[in-house]
Scaffold this motif. Structure first.
Motif, PDB file in Angstrom:
ATOM      1  N   ALA A 148      44.205  56.578 -68.494  1.00 11.83           N
ATOM      2  CA  ALA A 148      43.069  56.906 -68.211  1.00 11.83           C
ATOM      3  C   ALA A 148      42.410  57.793 -69.248  1.00 11.83           C
ATOM      4  O   ALA A 148      41.323  57.622 -69.652  1.00 11.83           O
ATOM      5  CB  ALA A 148      42.626  57.342 -66.828  1.00 11.83           C
ATOM      6  N   ARG A 198      41.901  56.122 -72.576  1.00 12.43           N
ATOM      7  CA  ARG A 198      40.526  55.479 -72.613  1.00 12.43           C
ATOM      8  C   ARG A 198      39.498  56.290 -72.686  1.00 12.43           C
ATOM      9  O   ARG A 198      38.461  56.154 -73.689  1.00 12.43           O
ATOM     10  CB  ARG A 198      40.758  54.670 -71.456  1.00 12.43           C
ATOM     11  N   GLU A 199      39.399  57.542 -71.938  1.00  8.28           N
ATOM     12  CA  GLU A 199      38.037  58.355 -72.008  1.00  8.28           C
ATOM     13  C   GLU A 199      37.956  58.944 -73.311  1.00  8.28           C
ATOM     14  O   GLU A 199      37.010  59.045 -74.034  1.00  8.28           O
ATOM     15  CB  GLU A 199      38.588  59.470 -71.239  1.00  8.28           C
ATOM     16  N   ARG A 200      39.211  59.388 -73.782  1.00  9.21           N
ATOM     17  CA  ARG A 200      38.966  59.983 -75.422  1.00  9.21           C
ATOM     18  C   ARG A 200      38.747  58.980 -76.499  1.00  9.21           C
ATOM     19  O   ARG A 200      37.841  59.380 -77.283  1.00  9.21           O
ATOM     20  CB  ARG A 200      40.565  60.645 -75.875  1.00  9.21           C
ATOM     21  N   ALA A 233      34.816  58.159 -76.209  1.00 11.24           N
ATOM     22  CA  ALA A 233      34.029  59.368 -76.607  1.00 11.24           C
ATOM     23  C   ALA A 233      33.776  59.102 -77.948  1.00 11.24           C
ATOM     24  O   ALA A 233      32.776  59.755 -78.487  1.00 11.24           O
ATOM     25  CB  ALA A 233      34.370  60.609 -76.081  1.00 11.24           C
TER      26      ALA A 233
END
Length: 197
Positions: free
Chosen positions: A133, A136-138, A141
């Motif tokens: 998770a 994916r967020e990194r 962005a």
């Protein structure tokens, strides 16, 4: 001399971790940086011959090149056939220079170490990892990144769990820079002291 391979899937924090090895006094060969240098020198005419129109003012225009190869597996393979041997020769020259200088430890930062059969080129492997998770967020962005692009990149990479299974060291980047830096320093101490890590 010990050659440590540093790798990790996209968005795991490998570049930041490579900088930590540098800050700890370990020479680091950065494959991505080598590609940038090669795109502005030796690789440019070879890539232009294979993909006309992607070189601007003597350097490969990465945006133009990406538009030509990212959605075309055959084109991507052709590009890799040009670039990978040049990057490998650059890394081999780096290792040879440091071996001649009796450097105790060097790091080869190889994004696709497992995918390109690079395990045999290094003595030990450190894998940079974080929960899916967070990864994916990194990645999402990043400018210009889409969920589709991210999935396409992941599909070409050995899964994180498999990389961790094959690693000699796993550096967890989910708990902040200080924790990762302490882990890097522990690995450097272990590999340069001859004591088990």
């Amino acid at each position: 001399m010990i050659v440590l391979g540093l790798t990790g899937s996209i968005g795991m924090g490998k570049s930041a971790t490579a900088r930590m090895f540098s800050e700890a006094g370990v020479p680091v060969h950065d494959s991505d940086e080598a590609v940038h240098r090669l795109y502005a020198s030796k690789a440019a005419p070879l890539i232009e011959a294979a993909f006309p129109g992607v070189v601007v003012d003597g350097s490969v225009d990465r945006t133009r090149l990406a538009a030509r190869v990212l959605a075309d597996p055959t084109a991507l393979k052709a590009l890799e056939a040009i670039v990978h041997p040049l990057v490998r020769a650059d890394a081999d020259a780096f290792v040879a220079r440091h071996r001649a200088a009796d450097t105790p430890l060097v790091v080869l930062d190889i994004p696709l170490l497992f995918e390109t059969g690079g395990r045999g080129r290094v003595d030990k492997v450190a894998v940079v990892s974080a929960p899916a998770a967070m990864q994916r967020e990194r990645v999402l962005a990043r400018p210009g990144m889409t969920a589709e692009k991210f999935e396409a990149i992941l599909a070409r990479q050995v899964p994180d769990a498999e990389k961790r299974r094959q690693a000699d060291f796993v550096i967890d980047t989910s708990r902040g820079f200080d924790v990762a830096r302490a882990e890097v320093e522990r690995i450097v101490a272990a590999l340069t002291s001859g004591q088990p890590a």
